[in-house]
Write an enzyme that holds these catalytic residues in place. Structure first.
Site, mmCIF file in Angstrom:
data_model
loop_
_atom_site.group_PDB
_atom_site.id
_atom_site.type_symbol
_atom_site.label_atom_id
_atom_site.label_comp_id
_atom_site.label_asym_id
_atom_site.label_seq_id
_atom_site.Cartn_x
_atom_site.Cartn_y
_atom_site.Cartn_z
ATOM 1 C CG ASN A 1 -1.750 1.254 1.249
ATOM 2 O OD1 ASN A 1 -1.827 1.938 0.384
ATOM 3 N ND2 ASN A 1 -2.175 1.627 2.064
ATOM 4 C CD1 TRP A 2 3.884 1.316 -2.655
ATOM 5 C CD2 TRP A 2 3.711 1.883 -4.455
ATOM 6 N NE1 TRP A 2 4.270 0.988 -3.792
ATOM 7 C CE2 TRP A 2 4.509 1.041 -4.729
ATOM 8 C CE3 TRP A 2 3.593 2.912 -5.881
ATOM 9 C CZ2 TRP A 2 4.810 1.329 -5.970
ATOM 10 C CZ3 TRP A 2 3.819 3.084 -6.629
ATOM 11 C CH2 TRP A 2 4.211 1.787 -7.461
ATOM 12 C CE LYS A 3 -0.441 3.209 5.101
ATOM 13 N NZ LYS A 3 0.004 3.806 6.191
ATOM 14 C CG HIS B 1 -6.232 1.893 4.902
ATOM 15 N ND1 HIS B 1 -5.979 3.223 5.725
ATOM 16 C CD2 HIS B 1 -5.131 1.317 4.338
ATOM 17 C CE1 HIS B 1 -4.681 2.444 6.105
ATOM 18 N NE2 HIS B 1 -4.167 1.866 5.761
ATOM 19 C CD GLU C 1 -2.955 5.813 6.391
ATOM 20 O OE1 GLU C 1 -3.097 5.701 5.209
ATOM 21 O OE2 GLU C 1 -2.256 4.778 7.517
ATOM 22 C CD GLU D 1 -4.061 -2.093 7.423
ATOM 23 O OE1 GLU D 1 -2.881 -2.575 6.419
ATOM 24 O OE2 GLU D 1 -4.491 -1.214 6.754
ATOM 25 N N GLY E 1 1.872 1.730 10.516
ATOM 26 C CA GLY E 1 2.674 3.289 10.626
ATOM 27 C C GLY E 1 2.915 3.976 11.823
ATOM 28 C CB SER F 1 4.223 -1.193 12.102
ATOM 29 O OG SER F 1 4.465 -0.326 12.078
ATOM 30 N N GLY G 1 2.630 -1.029 4.332
ATOM 31 C CA GLY G 1 2.422 0.545 3.955
ATOM 32 C C GLY G 1 3.695 0.656 3.862
HETATM 33 P P1 PGA Z 1 2.360 0.246 7.459
HETATM 34 O O1 PGA Z 1 1.189 0.304 6.934
HETATM 35 O O2 PGA Z 1 2.723 -1.467 6.799
HETATM 36 O O3 PGA Z 1 2.854 1.660 7.194
HETATM 37 O O4 PGA Z 1 1.925 0.670 9.560
HETATM 38 C C1 PGA Z 1 0.072 -0.478 6.689
HETATM 39 C C2 PGA Z 1 -1.031 -0.153 6.004
HETATM 40 O O5 PGA Z 1 -1.695 1.280 6.599
HETATM 41 O O6 PGA Z 1 -1.562 -0.897 5.800
#
Ligand code: PGA
Length: 262
Positions: A13-15, A99, A101, A171, A177, A217, A238
Site C-alpha cells: 500500500n504505497w499510500k 482503510h 486513514e 489492521e 505506521g 508495521s 505500507g
Molecule cells: P504500515 O501501513 O505498514 O506503514 O504500518 C500499513 C497500512 O496502513 O496498510
C-alpha cells in the site's frame, strides 16, 4: 498461512507516495527481484494518478495492480471521485476499501464500505477490506466487538460465493505506521476471530476460503513470524513496500513459510 484452502496475498500500500515517473523503474526492478515460482498474489496498491503507469508497467500477471479507494457512486457529478467502472477499464485487479486513514480523515462509513465492496465484486475487482481497532478500543477491551461489527457491516447482503472472493485485512490502527506491530500471536488470534465471525454469518467453507491479511508495521524482520500464523494469509504493507529490498524480503518470507507448510 494455510494455502490448502486459500491464496496468499502480499499487497503493498504505497499510500500517498511515489511519483508517476517513479512507477516504471520500481516495477521493473521488482519483477527482476521476484523469485520465479510463486504461489501467491503480489499486489501493488497505488494512488489514482499512478494507476495508469502501474497498469502499463505490468504486461503480465507477475504483479497485480490495485487501487487504494473507489467512489461509492457509479458516475456523474462527483468531482474528484473515481468510479469502479474506471478502475475496471484500466485493468485493476484489487482495491483497498475502508482503510482506517480513509475512515478517519474522510469519514468513510461502514455503509459506504459495504456499497464499495458490492460494486467492486460486480466489476470483478477483489476488495481488500480493512478492519481494526483503535488503541482506545484495545485498552477498553472491545477489540473483538469492533472487529465483529466492521466485518458484519462490510459483508452485509453478500452471499457465500461473493464473500469467498473478498480479502480481509486486519489492521490494528495503533500499529499502522508506528513501528509497533501486534505480536504474531495477537495478530494470529484476531485473524482467527475474524474467520470465526465469517463462519458464524456464512458457512465453514466460506470462512476457510477467505484470505485474511495482517497490516500494521509489517516489515522484513517480523513478516515470517506473522505469516507463520495459521490464520494470517499475507500482509498489507505500507512503509516497507516503499523500499524495494524490504518488500522483496517480505515476499520471500511468505514463500519460505508456504514451502515449509508443504
Ligand atoms: P504500515 O501501513 O505498514 O506503514 O504500518 C500499513 C497500512 O496502513 O496498510
Amino acid at each position: 498461512m494455510n494455502q490448502k484452502y486459500r491464496k496468499a496475498v502480499i499487497a503493498g500500500n504505497w499510500k500517498m507516495n511515489k511519483l508517476p515517473s517513479e512507477v516504471r523503474s520500481y516495477i521493473k526492478q521488482l519483477r527482476e527481484l521476484l523469485p520465479p515460482k510463486r504461489s501467491l498474489d503480489v499486489v501493488i496498491c497505488a494512488s489514482y494518478v499512478n494507476l495508469s503507469n502501474l497498469c502499463k508497467a505490468l504486461p503480465d500477471a507477475k504483479i497485480l495492480p490495485g487501487a487504494q479507494d473507489v467512489s461509492a457512486h457509479d458516475n456523474g457529478a462527483y468531482t474528484g471521485e473515481v468510479s469502479v467502472e474506471m478502475l475496471a477499464d484500466l485493468g485493476l485487479r484489487y482495491c483497498i476499501v475502508g482503510h482506517s486513514e480513509r475512515r478517519e480523515y474522510h469519514n468513510e462509513s461502514d455503509k459506504e464500505v459495504n456499497i464499495k465492496v458490492k460494486k467492486l465484486l460486480d466489476a470483478g475487482i477483489i476488495p481488500i477490506i480493512c478492519v481494526g481497532e483503535s488503541l482506545e478500543q484495545r485498552e477498553a477491551d472491545i477489540t473483538k466487538e469492533q472487529l465483529a461489527y466492521q466485518i458484519k457491516a462490510a459483508l452485509s447482503e453478500l452471499n457465500d460465493r461473493e464473500v469467498r472472493r473478498c480479502v480481509i485485512a486486519y489492521e490494528p490502527i495503533w500499529a499502522i505506521g508506528t513501528g509497533k506491530t501486534a505480536s504474531a500471536e495477537t495478530a494470529g488470534e484476531m485473524c482467527k476471530f475474524i474467520r470465526t465471525c465469517i463462519r458464524n454469518s456464512f458457512d465453514a467453507r466460506t470462512a476457510r476460503s477467505v484470505s485474511i491479511l495482517y497490516g500494521g508495521s509489517m516489515n522484513a524482520k517480523n513478516s515470517k513470524d506473522l505469516l507463520e500464523q495459521e490464520d494470517i494469509d499475507g500482509g498489507l504493507i505500507g512503509g516497507a513496500s516503499l523500499v524495494l529490498e524490504d518488500f522483496v524480503k517480505i515476499i520471500e518470507s511468505a514463500i519460505e513459510v508456504s514451502n515449509e507448510k508443504k
